[in-house]
Scaffold this motif. Structure first.
Motif, PDB file in Angstrom:
ATOM      1  N   THR A  61       0.793  -1.096   0.011  1.00 64.42           N
ATOM      2  CA  THR A  61      -0.062  -0.047   0.039  1.00 64.42           C
ATOM      3  C   THR A  61       0.952   1.195   0.025  1.00 64.42           C
ATOM      4  N   GLY A  62       0.119   2.385  -0.192  1.00 66.37           N
ATOM      5  CA  GLY A  62       1.027   3.630  -0.106  1.00 66.37           C
ATOM      6  C   GLY A  62       1.751   3.697   1.310  1.00 66.37           C
ATOM      7  N   ALA A  63       0.753   3.792   2.268  1.00 64.08           N
ATOM      8  CA  ALA A  63       1.514   4.179   3.329  1.00 64.08           C
ATOM      9  C   ALA A  63       2.499   3.246   3.797  1.00 64.08           C
ATOM     10  N   GLU A  64       2.455   1.936   3.415  1.00 63.34           N
ATOM     11  CA  GLU A  64       3.338   1.061   3.715  1.00 63.34           C
ATOM     12  C   GLU A  64       4.853   1.229   2.890  1.00 63.34           C
ATOM     13  N   GLY A 112       0.582  18.224   4.243  1.00 60.87           N
ATOM     14  CA  GLY A 112       0.999  16.891   3.540  1.00 60.87           C
ATOM     15  C   GLY A 112       0.283  15.825   4.017  1.00 60.87           C
ATOM     16  N   PHE A 113       0.131  14.772   3.179  1.00 61.85           N
ATOM     17  CA  PHE A 113      -0.342  13.557   3.436  1.00 61.85           C
ATOM     18  C   PHE A 113       0.456  12.531   3.291  1.00 61.85           C
ATOM     19  N   HIS A 114       0.737  11.545   4.144  1.00 61.54           N
ATOM     20  CA  HIS A 114       1.688  10.492   3.687  1.00 61.54           C
ATOM     21  C   HIS A 114       1.342   8.939   4.248  1.00 61.54           C
ATOM     22  N   GLY A 115      -0.009   9.080   4.713  1.00 62.52           N
ATOM     23  CA  GLY A 115      -0.564   7.813   5.004  1.00 62.52           C
ATOM     24  C   GLY A 115      -1.089   7.933   6.415  1.00 62.52           C
ATOM     25  N   LYS A 116      -1.675   6.584   6.715  1.00 63.50           N
ATOM     26  CA  LYS A 116      -2.204   6.535   8.214  1.00 63.50           C
ATOM     27  C   LYS A 116      -1.683   5.335   8.684  1.00 63.50           C
ATOM     28  N   LEU A 118       7.981  15.067   1.101  1.00 60.75           N
ATOM     29  CA  LEU A 118       7.066  15.868   0.442  1.00 60.75           C
ATOM     30  C   LEU A 118       6.437  15.267  -0.772  1.00 60.75           C
ATOM     31  N   GLU A 119       5.043  16.119  -1.125  1.00 58.02           N
ATOM     32  CA  GLU A 119       4.316  15.529  -2.338  1.00 58.02           C
ATOM     33  C   GLU A 119       4.703  16.697  -3.473  1.00 58.02           C
ATOM     34  N   PRO A 120       4.985  16.372  -4.535  1.00 54.29           N
ATOM     35  CA  PRO A 120       5.003  17.492  -5.583  1.00 54.29           C
ATOM     36  C   PRO A 120       3.754  18.201  -6.044  1.00 54.29           C
ATOM     37  N   GLY A 162      -2.092  16.106  -2.592  1.00 52.82           N
ATOM     38  CA  GLY A 162      -3.475  15.699  -2.814  1.00 52.82           C
ATOM     39  C   GLY A 162      -4.571  15.768  -1.704  1.00 52.82           C
ATOM     40  N   GLU A 163      -4.317  15.216  -0.766  1.00 46.60           N
ATOM     41  CA  GLU A 163      -5.079  15.252   0.468  1.00 46.60           C
ATOM     42  C   GLU A 163      -5.298  16.499   1.238  1.00 46.60           C
ATOM     43  N   GLY A 164      -4.104  17.391   0.930  1.00 45.29           N
ATOM     44  CA  GLY A 164      -4.142  18.637   1.436  1.00 45.29           C
ATOM     45  C   GLY A 164      -4.843  19.874   0.664  1.00 45.29           C
ATOM     46  N   ILE A 191      10.323  11.949  -1.899  1.00 47.66           N
ATOM     47  CA  ILE A 191       9.134  12.402  -2.660  1.00 47.66           C
ATOM     48  C   ILE A 191       8.242  11.372  -3.009  1.00 47.66           C
ATOM     49  N   ASP A 192       6.919  11.813  -2.190  1.00 46.11           N
ATOM     50  CA  ASP A 192       5.993  11.028  -2.120  1.00 46.11           C
ATOM     51  C   ASP A 192       4.992  11.167  -3.385  1.00 46.11           C
ATOM     52  N   GLU A 193       5.263  10.291  -4.466  1.00 42.76           N
ATOM     53  CA  GLU A 193       4.361  10.392  -5.821  1.00 42.76           C
ATOM     54  C   GLU A 193       3.413   9.279  -5.798  1.00 42.76           C
ATOM     55  N   ILE A 194       2.827   8.944  -4.475  1.00 42.48           N
ATOM     56  CA  ILE A 194       1.918   7.822  -4.419  1.00 42.48           C
ATOM     57  C   ILE A 194       0.619   8.470  -4.987  1.00 42.48           C
ATOM     58  N   GLN A 195       0.190   9.542  -5.058  1.00 40.38           N
ATOM     59  CA  GLN A 195      -1.024  10.138  -5.483  1.00 40.38           C
ATOM     60  C   GLN A 195      -0.697  10.998  -7.079  1.00 40.38           C
ATOM     61  N   SER A 196       0.399  11.649  -7.054  1.00 40.38           N
ATOM     62  CA  SER A 196       0.749  12.228  -8.200  1.00 40.38           C
ATOM     63  C   SER A 196       1.570  11.603  -9.175  1.00 40.38           C
ATOM     64  N   ALA A 220       2.607   4.287  -5.719  1.00 38.85           N
ATOM     65  CA  ALA A 220       1.451   3.017  -5.430  1.00 38.85           C
ATOM     66  C   ALA A 220       0.193   3.452  -6.268  1.00 38.85           C
ATOM     67  N   LYS A 221      -0.838   3.527  -5.836  1.00 41.78           N
ATOM     68  CA  LYS A 221      -2.155   3.438  -6.430  1.00 41.78           C
ATOM     69  C   LYS A 221      -2.187   2.782  -7.892  1.00 41.78           C
ATOM     70  N   THR A 222      -1.936   3.882  -9.027  1.00 45.21           N
ATOM     71  CA  THR A 222      -1.995   3.279 -10.278  1.00 45.21           C
ATOM     72  C   THR A 222      -0.994   2.007 -10.573  1.00 45.21           C
TER      73      THR A 222
HETATM   74  N1  PMP Z   1       0.748   9.339   0.353  1.00 43.96           N
HETATM   75  C1  PMP Z   1       0.139  10.166  -0.214  1.00 43.96           C
HETATM   76  C2  PMP Z   1       0.604  11.286  -1.088  1.00 43.96           C
HETATM   77  C3  PMP Z   1      -1.363   9.772  -0.662  1.00 43.96           C
HETATM   78  O1  PMP Z   1      -2.141  10.533  -1.385  1.00 43.96           O
HETATM   79  C4  PMP Z   1      -1.978   8.703   0.098  1.00 43.96           C
HETATM   80  C5  PMP Z   1      -3.275   8.089  -0.028  1.00 43.96           C
HETATM   81  N2  PMP Z   1      -4.104   9.085  -0.269  1.00 43.96           N
HETATM   82  C6  PMP Z   1      -0.880   7.609   0.849  1.00 43.96           C
HETATM   83  C7  PMP Z   1       0.288   8.280   0.851  1.00 43.96           C
HETATM   84  C8  PMP Z   1      -1.375   6.541   1.341  1.00 43.96           C
HETATM   85  O2  PMP Z   1      -1.629   5.478   0.558  1.00 43.96           O
HETATM   86  P1  PMP Z   1      -2.577   4.252   0.973  1.00 43.96           P
HETATM   87  O3  PMP Z   1      -3.881   4.790   1.395  1.00 43.96           O
HETATM   88  O4  PMP Z   1      -2.439   3.192  -0.078  1.00 43.96           O
HETATM   89  O5  PMP Z   1      -1.818   3.730   2.297  1.00 43.96           O
END
Ligand code: PMP
Length: 528
Positions: A119-122, A211-215, A286-288, A291-293, A319-324, A348-350
């Motif tokens: 997962t992204g957070a992982e 910033g948002f990097h997971g939960k 950082l996210e370039p 997203g969630e912010g 650089i967290d490109e999980i969403q971007s 992650a994601k796509t």
């Molecule tokens: N980082 C970013 C930038 C995200 O947008 C997200 C999910 N919205 C995550 C981490 C966490 O990913 P996941 O929900 O797959 O754990």
């Protein structure tokens, strides 16, 4: 199983109830392309245009036929999905393909090693852990050097080739020896005590406000949203949050948080004290594009400041490109548009093509610690199914000279043009349209002063965007959501298959919503 246990709702019933307040707890029964289907009152299929896009995971469309076929073929061929602790040529091919694209986008030859996750957070957790392992090893080098210098000084004093005078102690943080106490013993005891303090001190992370990097336990400490982070503060190392576009804040935080170790040197036969910087800053995340912010694009100027600052203090940039990432902005890495170069990347994601659950953390060779491979793993990561799907995703992005990237840019431009036209017509309702490619957001002005009790209470509830989303879903058959930490911003992250007709359908919905807000006509807002 008795009927009571069948009836009782046990899978997050509270969340379902919250979604229900905005009319969003509907069930989807079919998905293809840019469309989800739910049942209408007569049991027929009701198509809904999906602008939420699986929260960014279906850039290539729901159940994309090539990806579905790939999955079917893998399963039909009895592919060993779980064969942990064996060779994984497909994972290696995937890492190689990611590197090939990254080399092109960053114009670098330095390889990035890949740690796969689910997962992204992982993937973020893996980055945090790797960075801390690396910091620990760098700290150990500094501490060993200091210990060796102290020993050399002791020997020089014993041999009579150096002297230690009282003036050496005349500096903040050092206490002069008590009468009769051996000067060097007093000095080395204080140096050793500081070393132990630094060895035990937790790392500090830097992250951006919003910033948002997971939960998960560690990643949530870097997610700025208080509601998500504060209940779990005790679980992990803390972050300092840097306000966007304020480079001077970087220097201030460094000055407040840096830690110094004292070391000894012998100069011209005299023992002197020198300061050594302790590696305190574990990583800057950082996210370039946040997203969630609320869909905020990092400026190239601030990105360059961060890059410079981190190089200066030897702090790796994650650089967290999980969403971007993964093509959404016309490149695998949205940060490549900014000229930003990461020590680490998370994707992650796509990457899972909307079917597999997959993520990857990449570390550049200069920072990579192979020891990490021995201490980090997951039962499910690096499996053949998700690796093959991810390879298919990259193939689809790259084919025909990168047609998919161009499509993301072209469709993003079309969507943005529409959003801007709505904003231009409703400047008192829509505050701003932001984003890049197919990662767009529309921020609404605060409505907590609306004379309409319905609109005011929606604004006061902390769920404003969810109520707008409920209206769009029920009246216009369009699915979107607010961003998680900024609920006045609606997100638009459809697949690159989104058509002009679908964009027009969204436009009708948004104009309706804007009209309702402008006219304070809460009674027209779809009751949940
Ligand atoms: N980082 C970013 C930038 C995200 O947008 C997200 C999910 N919205 C995550 C981490 C966490 O990913 P996941 O929900 O797959 O754990």
């Amino acid at each position: 199983m008795d009927s009571a246990s069948v009836e009782q709702e046990l899978a997050e019933p509270y969340l379902r109830a919250v979604l229900d307040t905005a009319g969003l707890a509907v069930e989807y029964v079919r998905a293809e392309g840019n469309t989800l289907h739910r049942r209408d009152e007569d049991g027929g299929l009701l198509p809904v245009v999906d602008f939420a896009g699986g929260y960014g995971s279906v850039l290539l469309g729901h159940n994309r036929p090539e990806i579905v076929r790939c999955a079917q073929e893998l399963l039909a061929a009895d592919t060993p999905v779980h064969a942990q602790f064996s060779r994984h040529p497909y994972a290696n091919r995937l890492a190689g393909e990611l590197n090939r694209i990254i080399r092109r986008e960053l114009d670098t030859t330095e390889p990035y090693f890949a740690i796969f996750a689910n997962t992204g957070a992982e993937a973020v957790e893996a980055a945090i852990k790797h960075a801390e392992m690396d910091r620990g090893m760098r700290l150990a080098v500094v501490l060993d050097e200091v210990a060796a210098h102290v020993e050399q000084t002791r020997e020089a004093l014993a041999a009579g080739t150096a002297t230690l005078d009282h003036a050496t102690f005349a500096r903040p943080g050092l206490t002069a020896p008590a009468p009769g106490e051996d000067g060097f013993e007093a000095l080395s005891a204080q140096i050793r005590a500081r070393m132990e303090e630094h060895r035990a001190a937790p790392p500090l992370f830097l992250a951006l406000e919003g910033g948002f990097h997971g939960k998960l336990g560690a990643s949530v400490q870097l997610t700025h949203n208080h509601g998500y982070r504060l209940p779990f503060k005790g679980l992990g190392a803390q972050a300092r949050f840097v306000p966007r576009d304020q480079p001077e804040a970087l220097k201030a935080i460094h000055a407040e948080e840096r830690r110094i170790l004292l070391d000894t040197v012998v100069v011209n036969g005299r023992v002197e004290i020198v300061e050594r910087e302790v590696p305190v800053f574990c990583a800057f995340l950082l996210e370039p594009i946040q997203g969630e912010g609320g869909i905020h694009v990092l400026s190239a100027e601030f990105a360059a400041e961060i890059q410079r600052f981190c190089a200066e203090i030897d702090c790796p940039v994650v650089i967290d490109e999980i969403q971007s990432g993964m093509g959404r902005t016309g490149a695998l890495l949205a940060s490549s548009h900014l000229g930003l170069r990461g020590d680490y990347y998370t994707l992650a994601k796509t990457l899972g093509g909307g079917i597999a659950k997959s993520s990857v953390m990449l570390v550049r060779q200069a920072r990579y610690r192979q020891e990490f491979e021995i201490v980090h793993s997951s039962t499910f990561a690096k499996d053949s199914f998700s690796c093959h799907i991810a390879l298919k995703v990259l193939e689809l992005l790259e084919e025909d000279g990168g047609r998919a990237y161009h499509q993301a840019v072209e469709r993003g431009d079309a969507l943005r043009t529409m959003l801007e036209s709505v904003r231009a017509d409703f400047p008192d309702v829509v505050k701003e349209v932001r984003g890049k490619g197919l990662m767009l957001g529309m921020e609404f002005h605060d409505r907590s002063a609306s004379p309409s009790p319905v609109i005011k209470s929606a604004a006061d509830s902390g769920l404003f965007g969810y109520f707008l989303a409920g209206h769009l879903l029920h009246r216009h058959h369009v699915r979107t959501f607010p961003t998680a930490s900024a609920v006045n911003t609606l997100r638009f992250e459809p697949s690159l298959l989104v058509t002009d007709a679908e964009i027009a359908q969204l436009e009708r919905g948004l104009r309706d919503v804007c009209g309702i807000l402008q006219e304070h006509a809460g009674d027209r807002l779809c009751p949940a």
